[in-house]
Design a protein around this motif. Structure first.
Motif, PDB file in Angstrom:
ATOM      1  N   THR A  94     -19.679  41.998  42.228  1.00 53.66           N
ATOM      2  CA  THR A  94     -19.884  41.522  40.862  1.00 53.66           C
ATOM      3  C   THR A  94     -21.331  41.207  40.507  1.00 53.66           C
ATOM      4  OG1 THR A  94     -19.387  39.254  41.559  1.00 53.66           O
ATOM      5  CG2 THR A  94     -17.557  40.574  40.707  1.00 53.66           C
ATOM      6  N   MET A  95     -22.171  40.957  41.505  1.00 52.34           N
ATOM      7  CA  MET A  95     -23.567  40.602  41.221  1.00 52.34           C
ATOM      8  C   MET A  95     -24.435  41.856  41.142  1.00 52.34           C
ATOM      9  SD  MET A  95     -24.143  37.332  43.739  1.00 52.34           S
ATOM     10  CE  MET A  95     -25.741  36.868  43.108  1.00 52.34           C
ATOM     11  N   PRO A  96     -25.495  41.806  40.339  1.00 56.07           N
ATOM     12  CA  PRO A  96     -26.462  42.906  40.366  1.00 56.07           C
ATOM     13  C   PRO A  96     -27.058  43.025  41.771  1.00 56.07           C
ATOM     14  CG  PRO A  96     -26.853  41.461  38.488  1.00 56.07           C
ATOM     15  CD  PRO A  96     -25.829  40.794  39.344  1.00 56.07           C
ATOM     16  N   ALA A  97     -27.430  44.232  42.158  1.00 58.43           N
ATOM     17  CA  ALA A  97     -27.877  44.497  43.525  1.00 58.43           C
ATOM     18  C   ALA A  97     -29.043  43.598  43.938  1.00 58.43           C
ATOM     19  CB  ALA A  97     -28.268  45.964  43.668  1.00 58.43           C
ATOM     20  N   LEU A  98     -30.035  43.446  43.076  1.00 60.61           N
ATOM     21  CA  LEU A  98     -31.198  42.628  43.419  1.00 60.61           C
ATOM     22  C   LEU A  98     -30.800  41.162  43.593  1.00 60.61           C
ATOM     23  CD1 LEU A  98     -34.208  42.509  43.938  1.00 60.61           C
ATOM     24  CD2 LEU A  98     -34.566  42.213  41.488  1.00 60.61           C
ATOM     25  N   ALA A  99     -29.946  40.660  42.718  1.00 63.68           N
ATOM     26  CA  ALA A  99     -29.504  39.263  42.818  1.00 63.68           C
ATOM     27  C   ALA A  99     -28.701  39.047  44.091  1.00 63.68           C
ATOM     28  CB  ALA A  99     -28.678  38.879  41.598  1.00 63.68           C
ATOM     29  N   TYR A 100     -27.828  40.007  44.435  1.00 61.79           N
ATOM     30  CA  TYR A 100     -27.031  39.874  45.653  1.00 61.79           C
ATOM     31  C   TYR A 100     -27.937  39.896  46.885  1.00 61.79           C
ATOM     32  CZ  TYR A 100     -23.909  40.747  49.497  1.00 61.79           C
ATOM     33  OH  TYR A 100     -23.269  40.664  50.707  1.00 61.79           O
ATOM     34  N   HIS A 101     -28.920  40.792  46.893  1.00 61.37           N
ATOM     35  CA  HIS A 101     -29.851  40.890  48.024  1.00 61.37           C
ATOM     36  C   HIS A 101     -30.600  39.562  48.207  1.00 61.37           C
ATOM     37  CE1 HIS A 101     -32.657  42.588  50.884  1.00 61.37           C
ATOM     38  NE2 HIS A 101     -33.657  42.140  50.141  1.00 61.37           N
ATOM     39  N   THR A 102     -31.074  38.996  47.106  1.00 58.96           N
ATOM     40  CA  THR A 102     -31.779  37.711  47.172  1.00 58.96           C
ATOM     41  C   THR A 102     -30.852  36.612  47.677  1.00 58.96           C
ATOM     42  OG1 THR A 102     -33.150  38.414  45.324  1.00 58.96           O
ATOM     43  CG2 THR A 102     -33.137  36.059  45.842  1.00 58.96           C
ATOM     44  N   PHE A 103     -29.649  36.558  47.135  1.00 61.72           N
ATOM     45  CA  PHE A 103     -28.661  35.570  47.569  1.00 61.72           C
ATOM     46  C   PHE A 103     -28.379  35.713  49.066  1.00 61.72           C
ATOM     47  CE2 PHE A 103     -25.066  32.834  47.455  1.00 61.72           C
ATOM     48  CZ  PHE A 103     -24.096  33.440  48.240  1.00 61.72           C
ATOM     49  N   ASN A 104     -28.219  36.941  49.517  1.00 53.68           N
ATOM     50  CA  ASN A 104     -27.921  37.210  50.919  1.00 53.68           C
ATOM     51  C   ASN A 104     -29.066  36.752  51.820  1.00 53.68           C
ATOM     52  OD1 ASN A 104     -26.229  38.070  52.896  1.00 53.68           O
ATOM     53  ND2 ASN A 104     -26.654  40.237  52.638  1.00 53.68           N
ATOM     54  N   GLN A 105     -30.305  36.992  51.402  1.00 56.36           N
ATOM     55  CA  GLN A 105     -31.456  36.554  52.187  1.00 56.36           C
ATOM     56  C   GLN A 105     -31.510  35.033  52.287  1.00 56.36           C
ATOM     57  OE1 GLN A 105     -33.517  38.486  53.959  1.00 56.36           O
ATOM     58  NE2 GLN A 105     -32.244  40.193  53.327  1.00 56.36           N
ATOM     59  N   ILE A 106     -31.254  34.359  51.177  1.00 58.25           N
ATOM     60  CA  ILE A 106     -31.250  32.889  51.183  1.00 58.25           C
ATOM     61  C   ILE A 106     -30.136  32.374  52.078  1.00 58.25           C
ATOM     62  CG2 ILE A 106     -30.815  30.860  49.742  1.00 58.25           C
ATOM     63  CD1 ILE A 106     -32.220  32.407  47.456  1.00 58.25           C
ATOM     64  N   GLN A 107     -28.997  32.995  51.995  1.00 59.70           N
ATOM     65  CA  GLN A 107     -27.860  32.571  52.811  1.00 59.70           C
ATOM     66  C   GLN A 107     -28.156  32.741  54.303  1.00 59.70           C
ATOM     67  OE1 GLN A 107     -24.289  34.876  52.277  1.00 59.70           O
ATOM     68  NE2 GLN A 107     -22.989  33.089  52.621  1.00 59.70           N
ATOM     69  N   ARG A 108     -28.789  33.834  54.677  1.00 57.45           N
ATOM     70  CA  ARG A 108     -29.134  34.074  56.073  1.00 57.45           C
ATOM     71  C   ARG A 108     -30.121  33.048  56.603  1.00 57.45           C
ATOM     72  NH1 ARG A 108     -29.734  40.599  56.130  1.00 57.45           N
ATOM     73  NH2 ARG A 108     -27.504  41.044  56.006  1.00 57.45           N
ATOM     74  N   ARG A 109     -31.014  32.586  55.745  1.00 57.82           N
ATOM     75  CA  ARG A 109     -32.015  31.594  56.148  1.00 57.82           C
ATOM     76  C   ARG A 109     -31.434  30.183  56.209  1.00 57.82           C
ATOM     77  NH1 ARG A 109     -36.242  34.176  52.212  1.00 57.82           N
ATOM     78  NH2 ARG A 109     -36.963  35.884  53.509  1.00 57.82           N
ATOM     79  N   GLY A 110     -30.195  30.044  55.748  1.00 59.83           N
ATOM     80  CA  GLY A 110     -29.532  28.748  55.810  1.00 59.83           C
ATOM     81  C   GLY A 110     -29.917  27.783  54.710  1.00 59.83           C
ATOM     82  N   LEU A 111     -30.438  28.328  53.611  1.00 57.68           N
ATOM     83  CA  LEU A 111     -30.872  27.470  52.514  1.00 57.68           C
ATOM     84  C   LEU A 111     -29.766  27.223  51.493  1.00 57.68           C
ATOM     85  CD1 LEU A 111     -34.395  28.994  51.886  1.00 57.68           C
ATOM     86  CD2 LEU A 111     -33.801  26.956  53.210  1.00 57.68           C
ATOM     87  N   SER A 112     -28.683  27.939  51.618  1.00 58.44           N
ATOM     88  CA  SER A 112     -27.634  27.748  50.613  1.00 58.44           C
ATOM     89  C   SER A 112     -26.603  26.768  51.078  1.00 58.44           C
ATOM     90  CB  SER A 112     -26.959  29.077  50.290  1.00 58.44           C
ATOM     91  OG  SER A 112     -26.363  29.615  51.438  1.00 58.44           O
TER      92      SER A 112
END
Length: 112
Positions: A94-112
């Protein structure tokens, strides 16, 4: 009766959601109301045109897919069902590709 109500009644009739009393109302409208008959025709035409997209799996293939779905849905961590896979999948779809990629990077870093 409003046009939107007639459309809803036609939809419910075509899909078999009406009780006997409501069906009698439909039959009366078919005999007396041209607008309702047109809504009913439109709904029937839509259902018939959508039948070509209907697809069902054969027995063995259906069982295979059912096993796969159950295996993924029942993965557990402790006693809780693991839903993060499905949440991630829904976000990805459901998310635009760039937004999902950014979200995924933040999630991997443990910031979410």
């Amino acid at each position: 009766m409003e046009s939107i109500d007639k459309q809803e009644l036609a939809f419910q009739y075509v899909h078999g959601f009406l009780d006997a009393e409501a069906k009698m109302q439909v039959f009366r409208l078919i005999l007396t109301d041209q607008e309702f008959k047109q809504h009913l025709r439109d709904e029937l035409q839509l259902v018939q045109s959508m039948r070509q997209f209907r697809h069902s799996l054969e027995g063995a293939r259906k069982e295979e897919w059912l096993k796969r779905i159950k295996a993924k849905a029942v993965r557990q961590e402790g006693t809780e069902l693991r839903i993060s896979f499905w949440v991630d999948w829904a976000l990805k779809m459901t998310m635009p590709a760039l937004a999902y990629h950014t979200f995924n990077q933040i999630q991997r870093r443990g910031l979410s």
